[in-house]
Design a protein around this motif. Structure first.
Motif, short mmCIF file in Angstrom:
data_model
loop_
_atom_site.label_atom_id
_atom_site.label_comp_id
_atom_site.label_asym_id
_atom_site.label_seq_id
_atom_site.Cartn_x
_atom_site.Cartn_y
_atom_site.Cartn_z
N ARG A 134 95.14 -41.05 36.64
CA ARG A 134 94.87 -42.58 36.33
C ARG A 134 93.76 -42.40 35.17
NH1 ARG A 134 93.11 -44.84 41.74
NH2 ARG A 134 92.34 -42.65 41.82
N ASP A 137 93.33 -40.69 28.51
CA ASP A 137 93.28 -39.15 28.04
C ASP A 137 91.89 -38.63 27.51
OD1 ASP A 137 96.53 -38.29 28.05
OD2 ASP A 137 96.00 -40.22 27.53
N ASN A 140 88.95 -39.08 30.17
CA ASN A 140 89.18 -38.10 31.14
C ASN A 140 88.76 -36.69 30.78
OD1 ASN A 140 90.08 -39.58 33.25
ND2 ASN A 140 92.17 -39.22 33.05
N LEU A 141 89.09 -36.51 29.42
CA LEU A 141 88.55 -35.07 29.01
C LEU A 141 87.07 -35.05 29.16
CD1 LEU A 141 90.65 -34.43 25.60
CD2 LEU A 141 90.16 -32.92 27.68
N LEU A 143 84.89 -36.99 31.07
CA LEU A 143 84.87 -36.89 32.43
C LEU A 143 84.83 -35.48 33.05
CD1 LEU A 143 83.94 -38.62 35.11
CD2 LEU A 143 86.58 -39.12 35.20
N SER A 145 84.58 -32.79 31.43
CA SER A 145 83.31 -32.16 31.23
C SER A 145 82.04 -32.45 31.75
CB SER A 145 83.19 -32.24 29.58
OG SER A 145 82.10 -31.85 29.22
N ILE A 168 84.59 -26.10 30.81
CA ILE A 168 85.60 -26.36 29.97
C ILE A 168 86.22 -27.50 30.76
CG2 ILE A 168 87.41 -25.02 31.26
CD1 ILE A 168 88.48 -24.70 28.27
N SER A 169 86.75 -28.47 29.94
CA SER A 169 87.33 -29.47 30.51
C SER A 169 88.73 -29.73 30.11
CB SER A 169 86.86 -31.01 30.03
OG SER A 169 87.41 -32.01 30.51
N TYR A 170 89.70 -29.94 31.03
CA TYR A 170 91.17 -30.15 30.97
C TYR A 170 91.52 -31.57 31.16
CZ TYR A 170 91.60 -25.02 30.66
OH TYR A 170 91.43 -23.87 30.29
N GLY A 171 90.42 -32.34 31.36
CA GLY A 171 91.08 -33.81 31.67
C GLY A 171 92.08 -34.14 32.57
N GLU A 173 94.93 -33.07 32.04
CA GLU A 173 96.24 -32.30 31.59
C GLU A 173 96.61 -31.35 32.53
OE1 GLU A 173 97.46 -32.60 28.36
OE2 GLU A 173 96.27 -34.16 27.67
N ARG A 174 95.88 -30.91 33.41
CA ARG A 174 96.57 -29.70 34.26
C ARG A 174 96.06 -30.18 35.74
NH1 ARG A 174 94.68 -24.19 31.46
NH2 ARG A 174 95.98 -24.48 29.53
#
Lengths: 199, 444
Positions: A134, A137, A140-141, A143, A145, A168-171, A173-174
């Motif tokens: 939710r 993008d 969220n990256l 957030l 972080s 590292i942030s993946y938002g 994406e993973r």
């Protein structure tokens, strides 16, 4: 019957009171200057080096005790070093929606990780921040972080060297699990740990 | 279109303007065909009959039919017009002639055509020549006339160039027909930056597929696109050159390097960095060095977008506890909160006109596109009950908005008018298309 009981209680009270008085008398501290003024007693300053050495010794002893305790705890829990290491990586830290604050559960999980990091001072880790699907993008990256930084800051405050930790942030994406329901989202709002080479 | 042929067009077009100049000049400032404040409430009825074949070349008939169709499609795309059905036409310019003298405007007035476009095609010795005329049948007046000549088969380019002239004549603003849309497309191979024309045609992949790519942002000179990719396993900002497709790493600080947005004059860019342990927006030089920090609040500050004059910046901040839009005046440093409705407002894009900001907001679990008036704070909702709608971006003329939507399942690109009407899919293809950025207006 009642009268007899009363007398017994009174006697008991008196006994207790007198005991308390004896104990407190024995513990009475000497007044200021009394100890130093006593003949035959000397006082000298410890040198800084000596103090530092003792402190180091004391810390080493504590550390050894901690490591020993940890080893024992692990043994008791049936954990080998490899298993402890595995648990360190597997145990994730979870967050609320649009939140980077650490819950009491998250703090507990992080305390375990801090202990492991103390016990394994030669290991360095990357803290990954993740979000649920939710939200948008880019936010969220950021957030993700924020979550990773929030975990890092908690660990650093406990005394672990910041240079051993990177983020590292993946938002979104993973995701850890697929699915568009609260159960999946709750599992995806997380911080994960991966080992990395120390810089 | 090749640069040389573009220049060539310009020369020819200029010559043509001289021919029609005297007639055009008289009403040049008269834009009342399309009501700019409510442009989509009442569509203007327009007739675009089949073009005329000017010589005997056999290819011309086909080109004449295609070109008229393409022009009608391009004009309809804007949402300004209502195309009049060919079956209603009372005369055929393709047979009778396409000039003012040959036309009987009463025939067009009778079917309610407020505007009429005629065209002629000549294809001789490999040279394509097309002429276009926009008429007002009610005033019996020629509004725009152009002739284009090219040695290449540039039907689409000629049609779109004239369509731009039509919009410029009717609205007083440059059209969107030479604009492109950058976006991220993901499939089994990974994600990459793509571009397509304003209408989804001429799809091009600009970068190699990679695991994660976000936030493509056009440079104001339209020569490159900045984006964030995990090429070296972490989020760093790169630029890709549009023509050479050469990729350059631009910003690679510790922590995240995301949401690049160029200043309108291209002198620098803003982006969110976290090298100080907190997600803040920084102004960077065009070489990617920190010029100054633009935000200072604990928590997330992200997604900058500049006003057209570059003096203000809208961005997303979680300083109040939930993501909301804030506007910062760069010179004074003054910051004010812009959105108060809802608990999740992100992805702002400042309109080319400067008065509005489009963004995505979450309400009852679904994300929709909203527009907020910068001065009054008045909010209007443009999408509803159609999946999640995200990442809105204005067309260069501010008349349309591109966004991504999950209304048909996987994320697809959609366009709509600035008032939310005429919502339609831009690209119907496999994979996941997201994060569109419409190219800014070409500097003149």
């Amino acid at each position: 019957m009642l009268k007899k009981n009363h007398i017994q209680s009174l006697l008991l009270c008196m006994l207790v009171l007198s005991l308390v008085m004896v104990v407190s008398c024995g513990k009475q501290a000497p007044g200021p200057g009394e100890a130093a003024d006593q003949p035959g007693m000397t006082e000298s300053e410890l040198s800084d080096a000596e103090r530092a050495a003792r402190e180091a010794e004391r810390q080493a002893a504590i550390e050894e005790q901690e490591i020993e305790a940890r080893r024992k705890a692990e043994q008791e829990a049936g954990l080998t070093a490899a298993e402890a290491r595995q648990q360190f990586v597997n145990e994730k830290v979870y967050f609320g929606f649009d939140d980077s604050a650490l819950s009491p559960e998250a703090r507990d999980a992080l305390r375990d990780k801090i202990e492991w990091l103390r016990a394994n001072p030669d290991r360095c880790v990357i803290i990954e921040g993740h979000c649920d699907e939710r939200g948008t993008d880019e936010y969220n990256l950021a957030l993700g972080s924020r979550r990773a930084e929030s975990v890092k800051s908690f660990i650093v405050k406990s005394g672990i060297d910041a240079s051993r930790l990177s983020t590292i942030s993946y938002g979104e994406e993973r995701p850890a699990v697929e699915g568009s329901n609260e159960e999946a989202w709750a599992k995806n709002r997380r911080a994960e740990f991966q080992f990395t080479r120390c810089r | 279109m090749k640069k040389s042929s573009r220049v060539f067009f310009k020369i020819i077009a200029c010559a043509w303007i001289l021919v029609f100049g005297a007639i055009c000049q008289t009403s040049a400032a008269d834009y009342d065909y399309i009501n700019i404040s409510e442009p989509f409430s009442q569509k203007v009825p327009i007739a675009v009959p089949v073009f005329k074949s000017m010589s005997v070349a056999p290819e011309e008939e086909q080109i004449a039919r295609d070109a008229a169709g393409q022009l009608a499609e391009a004009l309809a795309y804007t949402g300004y017009f209502k195309l009049i059905d060919h079956g209603a036409f009372l005369e055929r310019p393709a047979e009778k002639g396409v000039t003012m003298e040959a036309l009987n405007f009463k025939n067009w007035r009778d079917i309610g055509a407020e505007l009429l476009i005629t065209g002629g095609v000549r294809y001789e010795a490999g040279v394509l020549q097309m002429e276009f005329r926009l008429f007002d049948p009610f005033r019996a007046e020629l509004l725009v006339g152009k002739r284009y000549t090219s040695p290449a088969d540039d039907v689409r380019q000629m049609v779109l160039r004239f369509a731009d002239q039509v919009i410029a004549r009717l609205t007083g603003r440059q059209g969107l027909f030479d604009s492109r849309i950058a976006f991220v497309m993901g499939d089994a191979d990974g994600k990459a930056v793509y571009t397509c024309d304003f209408d989804g045609r001429n799809l091009r992949r600009l970068t190699k597929p990679q695991p994660i790519v976000v936030g493509p942002a056009w440079h104001p000179n339209l020569g490159s696109i900045a984006y964030t990719a995990y090429t070296d396993d972490r989020p760093e900002i790169y630029t890709v050159n549009i023509s050479s497709q050469e990729v350059t790493k631009l910003v690679d600080f510790e922590g995240i390097n995301i949401t690049p947005a160029w200043l309108p004059d291209g002198s620098g860019l803003a982006a969110t960095l976290a090298f100080e342990g907190d997600e803040e927006i920084y102004l960077l030089t065009r070489e990617g060095k920190v010029d100054k920090r633009l935000t200072k609040s604990w928590g997330v500050d992200v997604s900058p977008s500049f006003s057209p004059d570059g003096k203000r910046m809208v961005f997303v901040s979680s300083r109040s506890g939930s993501p909301q839009l804030y506007v910062k005046e760069i010179s004074s440093g003054r910051i004010r909160r812009l959105t108060y409705e809802g608990r999740y407002n992100t992805q702002p894009d400042w309109s080319p006109g400067g008065d509005r900001i489009v963004y995505s907001g979450m309400k009852d679990g679904s994300i929709d596109i909203y527009v907020v008036d910068v001065n009054t704070g008045e909010v209007s909702r443009l999408t509803r009950q159609a999946g999640d709608n995200e990442a809105p971006s204005w067309s260069p003329d501010g008349s349309m908005i591109v966004f991504s939507s999950t209304r048909t399942g996987s994320s697809r690109l959609f366009v709509m008018t600035a008032s939310g009407t005429n919502q339609r899919m831009l690209l119907d293809m496999d994979g996941k298309q997201q994060l569109p950025d419409w190219s800014p207006a070409r500097a003149n």
